[in-house]
Design an enzyme around this catalytic site. Structure first.
Site, PDB file in Angstrom:
ATOM      1  N   ASP A  21       0.801  -1.232   0.000  1.00 17.46           N
ATOM      2  CA  ASP A  21       0.000   0.000   0.000  1.00 17.46           C
ATOM      3  C   ASP A  21       0.836   1.286   0.000  1.00 17.46           C
ATOM      4  OD1 ASP A  21      -1.883  -1.969   0.283  1.00 17.46           O
ATOM      5  OD2 ASP A  21      -2.784  -1.193   2.121  1.00 17.46           O
ATOM      6  N   LYS A 119      -6.789  -5.281  -2.864  1.00 14.38           N
ATOM      7  CA  LYS A 119      -7.530  -5.817  -1.727  1.00 14.38           C
ATOM      8  C   LYS A 119      -8.460  -4.753  -1.172  1.00 14.38           C
ATOM      9  CE  LYS A 119      -3.798  -4.500   1.325  1.00 14.38           C
ATOM     10  NZ  LYS A 119      -4.555  -3.454   2.028  1.00 14.38           N
ATOM     11  N   CYS A 164      -1.806  -2.681   7.630  1.00 16.87           N
ATOM     12  CA  CYS A 164      -1.666  -3.614   6.508  1.00 16.87           C
ATOM     13  C   CYS A 164      -0.337  -4.364   6.497  1.00 16.87           C
ATOM     14  CB  CYS A 164      -1.925  -2.885   5.199  1.00 16.87           C
ATOM     15  SG  CYS A 164      -3.673  -2.425   5.059  1.00 16.87           S
TER      16      CYS A 164
END
Ligand code: VGL
Ligand code: ZN
Length: 226
Positions: A21, A119, A164
């Site tokens: 990310d 995701k 994450c």
């Protein structure tokens, strides 16, 4: 020396860098800004060149996503709610599919990346982890991909350390992979002690911790150095 070189070649092929990310949404000016989030870009660029295998994730939410406070009238960002799959932090709107907020930082040198896992695209289920959604059942397919390619060892970096990156590292261990977080190539949200908790959870799960200047000697040398 010869044996060592052969061993290093094998390590190369079996090891991947997972960049989690590294998107505008988690950097200053983004929807869910992480302090210093953009400072990881040059660090990742330095280390990524040494990995034979590079994989990216992208947080990739529809505008109506269940994790957005804006989709729960009367609720504010950083409050929590109970959903069918458990407790969920309500976040400011971030990384909406197709927007600049969801783009990977343009200075990240990731042309060599082989796979991008998106995701959090299910409107009803969040996914901090690159492996398993927040319902703890639905897989993203990443473990299958790694196993099919014979990759056994993961190094993780990106945003955010305590969400994450941490969830991905713990799930990597649960799926049988070695996992090490490159700590200076990450930044944290640190909500109510979440960073200390994440490191404790990762340590308990057998996740390793390293800094970018202490990566093992295997891997491709950085460009410009023999
Ligand atoms: C993340 C909160 C919500 C992360 C993603 O990338 O750590 N955190 N969505
Ligand atoms: Zn998200």
């Amino acid at each position: 020396m010869k044996i060592r070189l052969r061993h290093n070649e094998v390590m190369d092929k079996q090891t991947a860098l997972l960049i989690v990310d590294a998107q505008y949404g988690f950097m200053p000016g983004g929807g869910l800004p992480v302090a210093g989030g953009d400072a990881i870009v040059p660090v990742i660029n330095r280390v990524a060149a040494r990995f034979a295998n590079v994989i990216l994730t992208q947080d990739w939410h529809p505008a109506g996503h269940v994790s957005f406070a804006a989709n729960h009238p009367g609720r504010k960002p950083y409050e929590t709610i109970d959903l069918p799959y458990g407790r969920q932090v309500l976040w400011p709107t971030h990384c909406v599919q197709g927007t600049r907020d969801a783009q990977v930082h343009e200075d990240l040198q990731v042309d060599r990346a082989q796979l991008i896992i998106r995701k959090g695209w299910n409107p009803q289920v969040d996914s901090y982890s690159a492996f398993v959604e927040a319902d703890r059942r639905t897989t993203t397919g990443l473990a299958g991909y790694l196993n099919a390619r014979g990759i056994t060892d993961l190094y993780l970096c990106g945003l955010a350390t305590d969400y994450c990156v941490s969830w991905s590292a713990q799930d990597a261990r649960a799926a049988g992979f070695a996992a090490t977080v490159i700590e200076d190539a990450c930044r944290a949200i640190d909500l109510d002690g979440s960073l200390a908790q994440a490191w404790a959870d990762m340590e308990a799960a057998g996740v390793g911790r390293v800094t970018s200047d202490r990566l093992p000697a295997w891997g491709n040398p950085p460009p410009g150095k023999n």
